[in-house]
Design an enzyme around this catalytic site. Structure first.
Site, PDB file in Angstrom:
ATOM      1  N   GLY A   1      -4.047 -44.284 -13.645  1.00 10.70           N
ATOM      2  CA  GLY A   1      -3.691 -43.801 -12.325  1.00 10.70           C
ATOM      3  C   GLY A   1      -4.449 -44.493 -11.215  1.00 10.70           C
ATOM      4  O   GLY A   1      -5.228 -45.433 -11.429  1.00 10.70           O
TER       5      GLY A   1
ATOM      6  N   ARG B   1       7.777  15.053  -3.561  1.00 10.51           N
ATOM      7  CA  ARG B   1       6.828  13.939  -3.562  1.00 10.51           C
ATOM      8  C   ARG B   1       6.976  13.284  -2.192  1.00 10.51           C
ATOM      9  O   ARG B   1       8.004  12.672  -1.902  1.00 10.51           O
ATOM     10  CB  ARG B   1       7.136  12.923  -4.670  1.00 10.51           C
TER      11      ARG B   1
ATOM     12  N   THR C   1      -2.454  17.906 -14.273  1.00 11.57           N
ATOM     13  CA  THR C   1      -3.240  16.700 -13.980  1.00 11.57           C
ATOM     14  C   THR C   1      -3.164  16.326 -12.511  1.00 11.57           C
ATOM     15  O   THR C   1      -3.995  15.572 -12.007  1.00 11.57           O
ATOM     16  CB  THR C   1      -2.750  15.497 -14.810  1.00 11.57           C
TER      17      THR C   1
ATOM     18  N   ARG D   1       9.493 -41.289 -12.838  1.00 14.91           N
ATOM     19  CA  ARG D   1       9.364 -39.866 -12.534  1.00 14.91           C
ATOM     20  C   ARG D   1       9.868 -39.586 -11.131  1.00 14.91           C
ATOM     21  O   ARG D   1       9.837 -40.440 -10.256  1.00 14.91           O
ATOM     22  CB  ARG D   1       7.932 -39.379 -12.689  1.00 14.91           C
TER      23      ARG D   1
ATOM     24  N   ARG E   1       0.855   8.901  -1.820  1.00 16.63           N
ATOM     25  CA  ARG E   1       1.807   9.981  -2.036  1.00 16.63           C
ATOM     26  C   ARG E   1       1.057  11.271  -2.342  1.00 16.63           C
ATOM     27  O   ARG E   1      -0.046  11.266  -2.870  1.00 16.63           O
ATOM     28  CB  ARG E   1       2.788   9.652  -3.144  1.00 16.63           C
TER      29      ARG E   1
ATOM     30  N   GLU F   1       9.924  15.529 -10.265  1.00 21.24           N
ATOM     31  CA  GLU F   1       9.078  16.243 -11.221  1.00 21.24           C
ATOM     32  C   GLU F   1       8.546  17.475 -10.493  1.00 21.24           C
ATOM     33  O   GLU F   1       8.791  18.604 -10.881  1.00 21.24           O
ATOM     34  CB  GLU F   1       7.932  15.340 -11.690  1.00 21.24           C
TER      35      GLU F   1
ATOM     36  N   GLY G   1      -4.658 -49.212 -12.282  1.00 21.30           N
ATOM     37  CA  GLY G   1      -5.126 -49.111 -13.658  1.00 21.30           C
ATOM     38  C   GLY G   1      -4.237 -48.152 -14.424  1.00 21.30           C
ATOM     39  O   GLY G   1      -3.494 -47.358 -13.841  1.00 21.30           O
TER      40      GLY G   1
ATOM     41  N   GLY H   1       3.825   1.138 -13.524  1.00 22.98           N
ATOM     42  CA  GLY H   1       3.302   2.429 -13.961  1.00 22.98           C
ATOM     43  C   GLY H   1       2.368   2.321 -15.144  1.00 22.98           C
ATOM     44  O   GLY H   1       2.053   1.231 -15.648  1.00 22.98           O
ATOM     45  N   GLU H   2       1.898   3.484 -15.576  1.00 27.06           N
ATOM     46  CA  GLU H   2       0.924   3.557 -16.661  1.00 27.06           C
ATOM     47  C   GLU H   2       1.449   2.875 -17.917  1.00 27.06           C
ATOM     48  O   GLU H   2       2.617   2.988 -18.270  1.00 27.06           O
ATOM     49  CB  GLU H   2       0.618   5.033 -16.963  1.00 27.06           C
TER      50      GLU H   2
ATOM     51  N   ARG I   1      -3.511  -0.065 -13.307  1.00 30.35           N
ATOM     52  CA  ARG I   1      -2.295  -0.001 -14.113  1.00 30.35           C
ATOM     53  C   ARG I   1      -1.419  -1.208 -13.802  1.00 30.35           C
ATOM     54  O   ARG I   1      -1.606  -1.876 -12.792  1.00 30.35           O
ATOM     55  CB  ARG I   1      -1.496   1.275 -13.812  1.00 30.35           C
TER      56      ARG I   1
ATOM     57  N   CYS J   1       2.576  19.523 -13.314  1.00 32.69           N
ATOM     58  CA  CYS J   1       1.613  19.065 -14.317  1.00 32.69           C
ATOM     59  C   CYS J   1       0.201  19.338 -13.811  1.00 32.69           C
ATOM     60  O   CYS J   1      -0.135  18.965 -12.679  1.00 32.69           O
ATOM     61  CB  CYS J   1       1.793  17.575 -14.587  1.00 32.69           C
TER      62      CYS J   1
ATOM     63  N   THR K   1       0.853  -1.189   0.000  1.00 35.10           N
ATOM     64  CA  THR K   1       0.000   0.000   0.000  1.00 35.10           C
ATOM     65  C   THR K   1       0.886   1.234   0.000  1.00 35.10           C
ATOM     66  O   THR K   1       1.924   1.270   0.672  1.00 35.10           O
ATOM     67  CB  THR K   1      -0.908   0.015   1.247  1.00 35.10           C
TER      68      THR K   1
ATOM     69  N   ARG L   1      -2.217  10.451  -4.673  1.00 33.79           N
ATOM     70  CA  ARG L   1      -2.441   9.161  -5.330  1.00 33.79           C
ATOM     71  C   ARG L   1      -2.302   8.075  -4.278  1.00 33.79           C
ATOM     72  O   ARG L   1      -1.210   7.792  -3.795  1.00 33.79           O
ATOM     73  CB  ARG L   1      -1.443   8.943  -6.468  1.00 33.79           C
TER      74      ARG L   1
END
Length: 723
Positions: free
Chosen positions: A676, A240, A284, A490, A137, A236, A673, A324-325, A320, A282, A134, A291
């Site tokens: 199996g 952050r 956005t 096996r 940010r 950026e 058999g 990331g995206e 996502r 940005c 979890t 987030r």
């Protein structure tokens, strides 16, 4: 020149008229192109903000990258409220955040929720089955300081100094250390990037927005001792702030972040504006700038993501890949986060994410195998008349001692006994959740092992496949080719570092597949072959391989309720050589089933091929074993040599004798058999194999099978002669 080296100098945008022409000539569908009309362009092209920002700095990336969806960045915080620029940014902001450029959504005052509300967030996944990690940010910007495109070297250095002064005032679990990117050795840098702690300069869209100007000056990472609170400087945005930890405890993660933010806000001023919230590079991201996300395992939903996408749409979530995206999901793990940043409070955003993730977990849980609650299983088995070895040895005292124990890989007693409590007719009734289960839960496993294998003590010898001379001496059981249809040997093997199916998560299956296939692909000569993943196999091929006895299937209810088919068909498949004489089943029941087989009765050739493969694979992979127990397997009935050597042999006369089974028992042979255990014989053909796995070497087990089958063959020939 490396990605980072190209950004080390002071970034300068191209001339604004050149960028404008590029935007007009390109086929961009960005919001920038939509809203930057010629009239607005002429109005702004020569205007500077109060902090010195320009239109060229804002539109550089969008003009150069036609695929950008937004296409515009803020050169500095002032651009959002500047009388000349604010109209353009308002259109882009409303269009992006609301879908309507003429909208007028206003961001409320910040509100992280009351202490009681924050405490109520709790753990999204107390079981630990679904949520891997979890993370929450937020971004913040220094008030009065430019964003990267208009910042100078001295600005980055000043911001770094101010940030460190504030960060170093934090105490308790938030106290930490700052690591400047400048001067950081490459090994440390790469390790931090690999661990998802550090950013890098590798996004051309951000680079052409001026985001990496003067790289790596004024940039770095601050983190606390446990790496549960991090701060990125000038990645950026100016800041952050990140709170994160493994598991699903959203309450702890969010509370840690809120505590940090409230403290830092007493030490420095952040850029914000009425109706827009906190201002970011940005557009956005502005508003809450928050987030909140989880890495959640939804491999069953991801097979047909319609339900997942519907839930995400309902709760305004964004699914996502974990990198990331636009990245792919691995093991059905998705990064799920809140989509909305503007027009709601921080508390509302995190609550929206919580409610959506809980809904996703609820739907995935319907499709995912998990054991029943342990107290329910105990209540069932303790009151039953089951004759299983699990019931016999799981006394009240043993149950009380083991019920709260857990292996380091997350295995529990419930994982081990689930199937035996549902299928009361089971003879064994218990499976190991992982290799460590044989130690953690040895109070029951040791008794089951001794009773099943009929040994007084668990004292398995070291693996011994026999000398070259001994292996060469293994004869052809049926050189005449009259009785033995085929021969097969096996062994099972388990990766030491992974759980068995019931305690596996979806990534475990895929990682085991990757590890196994990488090792198998190193085989050469007659062992070289091809891997066929079950998840990508068409139905016709699958059915044909099953019919040819080459491929396994998910049709055993006992194994299903033990978790053996969990996340079917993820991480599963078959490897075989060109002649189909060497096969490897990946994650059928055990992690690996290595199989050597061919028509006829040449046991020596079959055995030598298998031993060669085992020796080669053990150079590449580490298999789970324990002194005295041999190789460890999912079912305790298979551990020890894990070896089953068998022939399909026509014995129509012997099989009709009343003492047939007693004769087989005398030679420790198990008759079955040809399809199996519990299956019937067809045309007098039986599957005859060694019964003992524990307390003898691999060579002794094969020799025991050979001696027993030769005795049965001799008896069959005698009976046929009398006719």
């Amino acid at each position: 020149m490396s990605d980072e080296d190209q950004w080390r100098k002071q970034w300068e945008s191209k001339p604004v008229d050149e960028l404008w022409q590029s935007l007009q000539k390109g086929n961009s569908k960005s919001l920038l192109k939509k809203h930057l009309t010629e009239e607005r362009y002429k109005k702004l092209k020569d205007k500077k903000t109060s902090l010195g920002g320009t239109l060229a700095q804002c539109i550089s990336s969008g003009a150069l990258h036609a695929g950008s969806k937004v296409g515009i960045y803020a050169c500095d915080p002032a651009v959002y409220t500047d009388p000349d620029y604010c109209d353009l940014f308002k259109l882009v902001i409303q269009d992006y955040h609301t879908g309507n450029a003429s909208g007028n959504v206003k961001h409320p005052e910040p509100s992280f929720g009351t202490d009681a509300q924050i405490d109520s967030l709790g753990d999204l996944d107390p079981t630990g089955y679904f949520v891997k990690s979890t993370r929450v940010r937020v971004a913040r910007s220094h008030k009065g300081m430019p964003f990267p495109p208009s910042a100078r070297k001295e600005d980055f250095e000043k911001m770094e100094k101010l940030a460190c002064e504030g960060l170093y005032t934090m105490t308790g679990e938030l106290a930490g250390t700052y690591y400047p990117l400048r001067g950081m050795d490459k090994a440390t840098q790469n390790k931090m990037i690999e661990d998802h702690f550090l950013f890098r300069a590798d996004d051309a869209v951000l680079g052409d927005a001026g985001g990496y100007s003067c790289w790596d000056t004024g940039r770095g990472i601050f983190h606390n001792k446990d790496k549960t609170f991090l701060t990125w400087l000038n990645e950026e945005d100016h800041f952050r702030f990140i709170s994160m930890q493994m598991g699903g405890n959203l309450g702890q993660v969010y509370k840690r972040l809120v505590t940090a933010i409230k403290h830092i806000e007493t030490k420095m001023q952040f850029a914000k504006a009425d109706g827009l919230g906190y201002l970011t590079f940005c557009p956005t991201n502005l508003g809450t700038t928050m987030r909140a996300s989880v890495h959640v395992r939804v491999p069953m939903l991801s097979k047909d993501p319609k339900v997942l996408n519907e839930i995400c749409a309902k709760y305004n979530l964004q699914p996502r890949g974990v990198h990331g995206e636009h990245s792919e999901s691995k093991g059905g793990v998705y990064d799920i986060s809140n989509k909305r940043r503007l027009g709601l409070t921080e508390w509302e955003a995190v609550t929206e994410m919580k409610n959506g993730v809980l809904e996703i977990i609820k739907e995935e849980a319907k499709l995912t195998w998990t054991p029943k609650p342990l107290d329910e299983l105990w209540n069932t088995i303790s009151k039953s008349d089951s004759q299983s070895l699990m019931k016999k040895f799981l006394t009240q005292d043993v149950y009380n001692k083991l019920k709260d124990k857990k292996t380091s890989l997350g295995g529990t007693l419930a994982h081990c006994i689930n199937s035996g409590c549902i299928h009361l007719g089971s003879k064994v009734g218990i499976y190991a959740c992982d290799p460590e289960a044989y130690t953690v839960f040895e109070d029951i496993f040791n008794n089951v092992i001794k009773a099943y294998h009929k040994v007084d003590k668990i004292d398995h010898p070291k693996p011994t496949f026999g000398t070259e001379a001994e292996m060469k001496a293994l004869e052809n059981i049926d050189p005449e080719g009259k009785m033995v249809v085929s021969t097969r040997i096996r062994v099972a093997r388990s990766h030491a570092k992974y759980p068995f199916p019931p305690a596996c998560n979806s990534e475990d299956f895929e990682n085991m597949q990757d590890d196994t296939v990488a090792a198998l692909n190193t085989l050469t000569g007659e062992l070289a072959g091809t891997y066929f993943p079950l998840a990508k196999m068409d139905e016709a091929t699958q059915k044909q391989l099953v019919a040819d006895h080459f491929l396994f299937r998910d049709d055993d209810d006992v194994l299903r309720d033990a978790g053996g088919y969990k996340y079917w068909d993820a991480g599963r498949g078959i490897f075989h050589n060109k002649d189909k004489t060497f096969l490897t089943w990946v994650n059928e029941e055990d992690h690996l089933r290595l199989i050597s087989m061919q028509k006829g009765g040449d046991l020596g050739t079959v055995y030598r091929r298998l031993v060669k493969a085992i020796n080669e694979l053990e150079k590449k992979l580490t298999f789970a074993k324990r002194d005295g127990y041999g190789y460890l397997t999912f079912c305790p009935s298979n551990l020890g040599t894990t070896l089953r050597a068998s022939v399909h042999m026509a014995i129509p006369n012997v099989s009709k004798q009343p003492n047939f089974k007693e004769f087989c028992e005398k030679y420790s042979i198990q008759p079955r058999g040809i399809h199996g255990e519990h299956s019937e014989s067809e045309g007098g053909v039986y599957d005859l194999s060694n019964k003992r796995r524990l307390g003898l070497t691999e060579y002794q087990a094969v020799r025991e099978m050979l001696d027993g089958v030769l005795a049965i063959k001799k008896w069959e020939e005698e009976l046929a002669a009398k006719k």
